[in-house]
Design a protein around this motif. Structure first.
Motif, mmCIF file in Angstrom:
data_model
loop_
_atom_site.group_PDB
_atom_site.id
_atom_site.type_symbol
_atom_site.label_atom_id
_atom_site.label_comp_id
_atom_site.label_asym_id
_atom_site.label_seq_id
_atom_site.Cartn_x
_atom_site.Cartn_y
_atom_site.Cartn_z
ATOM 1 N N CYS A 111 49.270 56.492 56.706
ATOM 2 C CA CYS A 111 47.986 56.319 56.011
ATOM 3 C C CYS A 111 48.191 55.788 54.594
ATOM 4 C CB CYS A 111 47.224 57.640 55.981
ATOM 5 S SG CYS A 111 46.609 58.200 57.590
ATOM 6 N N GLY A 112 49.158 56.356 53.887
ATOM 7 C CA GLY A 112 49.417 55.892 52.525
ATOM 8 C C GLY A 112 49.873 54.447 52.487
ATOM 9 N N ALA A 113 50.772 54.071 53.397
ATOM 10 C CA ALA A 113 51.260 52.690 53.440
ATOM 11 C C ALA A 113 50.146 51.725 53.832
ATOM 12 C CB ALA A 113 52.422 52.592 54.428
ATOM 13 N N ALA A 114 49.255 52.149 54.742
ATOM 14 C CA ALA A 114 48.146 51.290 55.169
ATOM 15 C C ALA A 114 47.184 51.024 54.016
ATOM 16 C CB ALA A 114 47.411 51.932 56.339
ATOM 17 N N VAL A 115 46.853 52.058 53.254
ATOM 18 C CA VAL A 115 45.947 51.890 52.116
ATOM 19 C C VAL A 115 46.566 50.967 51.069
ATOM 20 C CG1 VAL A 115 44.847 53.080 50.183
ATOM 21 C CG2 VAL A 115 44.777 54.095 52.464
ATOM 22 N N ALA A 116 47.850 51.143 50.791
ATOM 23 C CA ALA A 116 48.530 50.274 49.824
ATOM 24 C C ALA A 116 48.606 48.841 50.333
ATOM 25 C CB ALA A 116 49.932 50.809 49.546
ATOM 26 N N SER A 117 48.844 48.681 51.634
ATOM 27 C CA SER A 117 48.906 47.345 52.226
ATOM 28 C C SER A 117 47.575 46.617 52.123
ATOM 29 C CB SER A 117 49.342 47.452 53.691
ATOM 30 O OG SER A 117 49.488 46.177 54.278
ATOM 31 N N ALA A 118 46.476 47.396 52.154
ATOM 32 C CA ALA A 118 45.132 46.817 52.057
ATOM 33 C C ALA A 118 44.629 46.789 50.616
ATOM 34 C CB ALA A 118 44.168 47.628 52.922
ATOM 35 N N HIS A 119 45.565 46.931 49.665
ATOM 36 C CA HIS A 119 45.230 46.884 48.231
ATOM 37 C C HIS A 119 44.206 47.958 47.859
ATOM 38 C CE1 HIS A 119 47.532 43.173 48.007
ATOM 39 N NE2 HIS A 119 46.843 42.712 49.041
ATOM 40 N N CYS A 120 44.534 49.182 48.258
ATOM 41 C CA CYS A 120 43.759 50.391 47.912
ATOM 42 C C CYS A 120 42.371 50.428 48.553
ATOM 43 C CB CYS A 120 43.633 50.540 46.401
ATOM 44 S SG CYS A 120 45.235 50.685 45.559
ATOM 45 N N ASP A 121 42.225 49.761 49.679
ATOM 46 C CA ASP A 121 40.967 49.826 50.429
ATOM 47 C C ASP A 121 41.041 50.989 51.425
ATOM 48 O OD1 ASP A 121 38.654 49.483 51.827
ATOM 49 O OD2 ASP A 121 39.149 47.501 52.649
ATOM 50 N N TRP A 122 40.371 52.090 51.082
ATOM 51 C CA TRP A 122 40.450 53.289 51.914
ATOM 52 C C TRP A 122 39.696 53.147 53.231
ATOM 53 C CZ3 TRP A 122 43.332 57.670 50.918
ATOM 54 C CH2 TRP A 122 43.967 57.692 49.673
ATOM 55 N N SER A 123 38.878 52.099 53.357
ATOM 56 C CA SER A 123 38.115 51.916 54.594
ATOM 57 C C SER A 123 39.002 51.530 55.773
ATOM 58 C CB SER A 123 37.033 50.842 54.396
ATOM 59 O OG SER A 123 37.620 49.553 54.182
ATOM 60 N N VAL A 124 40.283 51.200 55.511
ATOM 61 C CA VAL A 124 41.182 50.843 56.618
ATOM 62 C C VAL A 124 41.597 52.072 57.422
ATOM 63 C CG1 VAL A 124 42.049 48.819 55.408
ATOM 64 C CG2 VAL A 124 43.268 51.001 55.191
#
Length: 356
Positions: A111-124
């Protein structure tokens, strides 16, 4: 391609560490009651872990691979950062001798890596949703709710099972009870090991499948030679060779043992007799197998720990060393946020250092 190979090595490292880190889940009680020697218990656990990994399907793997985050934002570096976060936490808690959740460590890192990968977009992050097949997915129904409910169920089932055994056997001599349940505990420990393999091995399968799918859709596998065409995975589907690879790797890790955690769960938390170990293992295994059937990536650590607490509380409430329990619960509470932060931080560092 080099990065993909590094990711696969990291997945196998996670599965191996998961094996020896969570070995205590299935054999701590059977070792502490001296029904089996540590070596016998570990070899049995490795065998039944592998059987559970091969037999119980891939529903948990699909939850990990596609049910928690938007796979379109997942890159190879993101998968690697998620794994490194989980491996860090597993090794840290193993060193402390605390039975933490490998499952939640992996989920937090992802989850943390996904949010960072999406430039802090928590909707991912999929908080609560329904997939194309009509199955409920998301962090809340598949991770948070089970994290809160499953330990309570494990505790409650163990209390009920232990209470029934005490009532039924109250006139039977303790020596006869120890003799009978010394044998039955081998069966319950094997059942617990099977349930652990059925749920935990699938987490690595889900990550490998996610990595294969990411590599295929990103074009990384476009120039693969024909003899490697089996790696192409355009959609989330767990291949047989992935099941075998993850199952065998975790079984190998299990064979290494995890004596620090075994000592905490089997000796420090509550003093166990064979009948207590049988009740705890049987209760926990039933809860875990049910969760696996419904595709819930359950923490086997949480369930067996609270089951041990349950049988200890029936024996005598003060028999449970609640100070040790408090340390364990803190490890549970901190697992998701810390691994999420580690996965996020590693991914942000990767963005700063490399271009991809």
């Amino acid at each position: 391609m080099t990065l993909f190979l590094i990711v696969i090595i990291a997945v196998l490292a996670f599965e191996f560490i998961n094996g020896f880190h969570d070995t205590a889940n299935s054999i701590a009680t059977v070792v502490s009651t001296k029904v089996l020697t540590p070596r016998q218990a570990v070899m049995m656990a490795a065998t039944v872990d592998l059987a559970g990994a091969l037999i119980m399907g891939t529903s948990v793997a699909m939850t990990i691979g596609a049910g928690l985050v938007d796979v379109s934002v997942i890159t190879m570096p993101a998968v690697l950062c998620a794994l490194l976060g989980a491996i860090f936490w597993n090794l840290f808690t193993w060193w402390l001798g605390l039975p933490s959740s490998s499952s939640h460590a992996l989920i937090g890192g992802l989850c943390g890596a996904a949010v960072a990968s999406a430039h802090c977009d928590w909707s991912v992050l999929h908080w609560s949703d329904v997939d194309a097949a009509g199955n409920i997915i998301g962090i809340w129904p598949k991770v948070i709710m089970p994290m809160l409910i499953a330990p309570c169920i494990g505790f409650g089932v163990a209390v009920i099972v232990m209470s029934i055994l005490y009532i039924v056997l109250k006139r039977v001599r303790p020596r006869f009870i120890n003799m009978i349940f010394g044998k039955l505990q081998i069966v319950s420990a094997a059942w617990m090991g099977f349930s652990h393999g059925s749920n935990d091995a699938q987490k690595g399968m889900g990550i490998v499948t996610l990595a294969l799918c990411t590599a295929t859709t990103s074009g990384l596998f476009d120039d693969l030679p024909s003899w490697l065409s089996f790696l192409r995975t355009p959609e989330m589907k767990v291949h047989t060779w992935v099941i075998l690879l993850c199952g065998i790797t975790m079984a190998a890790g299990t064979a290494m043992g995890g004596w620090r955690i075994i000592k905490t769960m089997g000796h420090k938390m509550v003093k166990l007799q064979p009948i207590n170990g049988f009740a705890a293992e049987t209760s926990a295994a039933c809860v875990i197998v049910a969760a696996t059937h419904f595709g819930v990536p359950l923490s086997t650590t949480h369930v067996i720990s609270t089951s041990i607490m349950g049988v200890g509380a029936v024996k005598r409430f003060s028999a449970v060393k609640w100070g040790i329990v408090g340390r364990i619960v803190w490890a549970w509470v901190l697992t998701l946020p810390i691994t999420c932060l580690v996965g996020f931080g590693l991914m942000r560092l990767a963005h700063a250092l490399f271009t991809f």
